[in-house]
Structure formats: structure tokens, C-alpha cells
Design an enzyme around this catalytic site. Structure first.
Site, PDB file in Angstrom:
ATOM      1  N   CYS A   1     -18.129 -18.794  15.485  1.00 41.01           N
ATOM      2  CA  CYS A   1     -19.100 -18.705  16.519  1.00 41.01           C
ATOM      3  C   CYS A   1     -19.749 -17.310  16.375  1.00 41.01           C
ATOM      4  CB  CYS A   1     -18.366 -18.649  17.755  1.00 41.01           C
ATOM      5  SG  CYS A   1     -17.020 -17.163  17.966  1.00 41.01           S
TER       6      CYS A   1
ATOM      7  N   LYS B   1       0.938  -1.167  -0.051  1.00 37.03           N
ATOM      8  CA  LYS B   1      -0.017   0.187   0.104  1.00 37.03           C
ATOM      9  C   LYS B   1       0.825   1.374  -0.079  1.00 37.03           C
ATOM     10  CE  LYS B   1      -4.277  -1.826   2.099  1.00 37.03           C
ATOM     11  NZ  LYS B   1      -5.060  -1.763   3.262  1.00 37.03           N
TER      12      LYS B   1
ATOM     13  N   CYS C   1     -13.303  -1.715  10.674  1.00 37.31           N
ATOM     14  CA  CYS C   1     -13.914  -1.462   9.548  1.00 37.31           C
ATOM     15  C   CYS C   1     -14.079  -3.147   8.783  1.00 37.31           C
ATOM     16  CB  CYS C   1     -13.221  -0.521   8.628  1.00 37.31           C
ATOM     17  SG  CYS C   1     -13.248   1.009   9.143  1.00 37.31           S
TER      18      CYS C   1
END
Length: 384
Positions: free
Chosen positions: A340, A98, A200
Site C-alpha cells: 500500500c 550483533k 531508519c
């Protein structure tokens, strides 16, 4: 006469060239801005933590405004799921670091902006040495350990911290500057429980929230560097994208906030287990693989009543307590994904299975809650 919090962070750099006068003409004419403010921007060295949703919004704006040096720190690579909100990355950047992709985007705006790439994870061991070369730091991370680390490192370095947080439809912006006002620890003395802190990736985020909060962050940097306006010191700006409303939360230095004398283990402080050796599978990735017909074994380690309420079709129930007692799941030769409700029990189970020698084990990050949120199919007594 400006207050101590409003004094510019950076001294003016060299005289502007004719090209710079032309490039920045629309901001040079702003009241109270002018030549000196622009020269301060040119001399500024700003470190940005994170090259994701907030980092890709902040860095291009700062480069366009005339910041002379931008440091980018991130150890991640571009993924397809990033592109809806991390607008400095494109399809051709998938798989690239990135920091490299974002550096290219900055160079396309202003080749004269010096970009320093730090393709590494932000840790208590690495950040102080990196921060030593910068005038201020912007924290665009999405987790509490990094937020506390960025705050404490900025305190020790004596530099201001501009921080932002985004999740789903809401965002926050603030400025922490020890000695000039309160810090992030005065606002949030203790982190929330680790299993209640959504990122996020797990909670989702509206893409326009990134650019909105990123613009606020960049504005605070410009104000601190140039000395114009009133920085968000002792105030948190909150933004609700669904109602288009902002509000301000004032806060002050707390006498109960401990002095920062060194850096600590921030994962431990925030109660984050060391699962770096476990494989996490996002809800979107699992949904995509199941829709593609990929053969997987889904191991549901919740209690029977939870499984009855809602479950992923085809999942195999095996409560965590039985797994602890020695029960062995039959993966039938397929990759095994433990699920879960949120993911703490799934992480525990995945670690137990890995320690027992099972290969190709992953856990569903965010649990069934995140799976449902991305449109994953479930069945059960609670489904209507």
C-alpha cells in the site's frame, strides 16, 4: 562547586597501572581530567541499548576511553544492509548476533574492557533486571516504544539516560535524569502516530550521521561519569548533516508530566500494532528480488485512484474493502507480497490473508513510498 547535575555518577576505581597511564596519556593531560577522572571511567558500568548504527559508534569509543564495563543489549543479527553505517560489523559477521560482533570489536580495542552480552529484546519485563547492574544507560534504539521504555526504566532505577535519535540527515542527542532535570517525557509527552513514525529501515540514514551522533552520545557519557563539563540536561542538541549546523532546544520539567510509578505496554502506548507474527519485506529487499527476476505476486490494496497514480509494474489491484468483503486474490503459486502507500493497510491485509490460511504472505514495510525512495521502479499517471 559543581551543581547536582554535574556531580560524577561513579566513584573512582583502583589506582591506574603503568600500562593504563601509557594508554590514556593523551586524555590524562586534559585540563580538569587527570587521574581521578580516568579511575571513574574504569569503575563505570554502562548499558547500551542497541548494537546498530548508534551502538556500534558509541561502544568502541567508550571502550577506547577506558570505560570498565559495557553492557550490550540487542536481539538482532548482522545483515548486509547494516554494513554501510554499523561500522563495528563486517562482511564476515553477517548472520552473527550483533552483540557478539560488537563485543569482538571492543575486545580488539581493549581486551581489558569487560563486555556483558544481553542477546535479547528490550522489554518492560527484561530491562529493569538488566539495568540494575549499571550506573547509566545509553539508548541507541530507532523506535518510540523503546525510547519511552528506556526513559521510564531509567527513572525507576534512578540512573541517567543518554539518548540519541537519527533519521535521514538529522540527529538529536539529550540527557534525561529524573531529579536532576527533565526527562524524555517532558520533551515528548505523547508519541507520534505509529504510521507517521519512520525508522531508519524505512526512511534511510546517512552513514556519517551515526558516527557524528554516536560521538556526541559517548561524550555525554564521559562527562556524566567523570563530572567534567556541562551535560545536556534540559537541552536537546540537534544536528543537520546537510548544512553542518547544530542548534540547541531548551526544555524543562513539565507539571503535566505524569509520575512514573511502573512500566507499561509501550507498543500499546505508541499505537504500534502487534505484527510480530507477520513477515515484513523491506523496500530494498523487494527491489532486489524483482530485479533478480524472482517470481512474486504483488497485491496492491490501495484505492483505484491511488493505483492509477503510481504502482509497481505487474502488481495486482485489490482494494482492502473488497478483501474485507471476502475477495480472494490469486497468488498463482508464487510468494505474495501485499503493498500500500505506507504499509498500515498492507499489514491489515497480510493479517487477514494469513488468518484465511494463505501461506508465504509478506507485506512491504514502508509501502510504495519507501520502495520509490530506494530506487524501485514504478509506473502510472503521476510518473513523468
Amino acid at each position: 562547586m559543581p551543581t547536582p547535575a554535574e556531580r560524577p555518577v561513579v566513584e573512582p576505581g583502583p589506582e591506574l597501572t603503568a600500562e593504563q597511564f601509557a594508554r590514556y596519556s593523551r586524555q590524562l593531560m586534559l585540563p580538569g581530567f587527570g587521574d581521578t577522572a580516568q579511575r571513574r571511567l574504569g569503575a563505570a558500568r554502562v548499558l547500551i541499548i542497541g548494537a546498530g548504527g548508534l551502538g556500534t559508534a558509541v561502544a568502541p569509543v567508550l571502550a577506547a576511553s577506558g570505560i570498565g564495563t559495557l553492557g550490550l543489549i540487542d536481539d538482532d543479527v548482522v545483515e548486509l544492509s547494516n554494513l554501510h553505517r554499523q561500522l563495528a560489523h563486517g562482511v564476515a559477521d553477517i548472520g552473527r548476533p550483533k552483540v557478539d560482533s560488537l563485543a569482538d570489536a571492543i575486545a580488539a580495542i581493549d581486551p581489558g574492557c569487560r563486555v556483558i552480552r544481553h542477546p535479547e529484546r528490550v522489554t518492560a519485563a527484561t530491562l529493569p533486571g538488566i539495568l540494575d547492574g549499571y550506573d547509566l544507560v545509553v539508548d541507541g534504539s530507532d523506535n518510540f516504544p523503546t525510547r519511552y521504555l528506556a526513559n521510564d526504566a531509567a527513572v525507576l532505577a534512578g540512573v541517567p539516560l543518554v539518548w540519541g535519535a537519527i533519521l535521514r540527515f538529522h540527529g538529536q542527542v539529550g540527557v534525561a535524569w529524573h531529579g536532576r532535570g527533565p526527562t524524555y517525557r517532558d520533551l515528548v509527552p505523547s508519541p507520534p502516530p505509529a504510521d507517521e513514525a519512520l525508522s531508519c529501515e524505512l526512511g534511510g540514514v546517512l552513514p556519517t550521521l551515526c558516527t557524528a551522533i554516536g560521538s556526541f552520545l559517548a561524550t555525554e557519557v564521559i562527562k556524566l561519569v567523570t563530572g567534567i563539563g556541562e551535560p545536556l540536561i534540559g537541552r536537546v542538541l540537534t544536528y543537520d548533516a546537510l548544512t553542518a549546523r547544530t542548534r540547541e532546544i531548551p526544555y524543562a520539567v513539565s507539571p503535566e508530566t505524569p509520575a512514573i510509578t511502573g512500566l507499561i505496554d509501550y507498543d500499546l502506548f505508541c499505537g504500534v500494532p502487534d505484527d510480530s507474527d507477520l513477515t515484513a519485506l523491506s523496500a530494498a529487499a523487494l527491489a532486489g528480488r524483482l530485479r533478480a527476476g524472482e517470481r512474486l505476486t504483488l497485491l496492491d490494496v490501495r484505492e483505484p485512484e491511488e493505483v492509477a497514480a503510481r504502482r509497481i509494474p505487474g502488481s495486482v489491484p485489490l482494494p482492502l474493502a473488497e478483501l474485507r468483503a471476502g475477495a480472494v486474490p490469486d497468488a498463482a503459486g508464487a510468494p505474495l507480497v501485499v503493498v500500500c502507500e505506507r504499509d498500515p493497510r498492507a499489514r491489515t491485509a497480510a493479517r487477514m490473508l494469513a488468518e484465511r490460511g494463505l501461506a508465504d504472505v509478506a507485506y512491504l514495510a514502508g509501502g510504495i513510498q519507501s520502495y520509490v525512495a530506494v530506487g524501485g521502479e514504478v509506473e502510472g499517471d503521476d510518473i513523468v
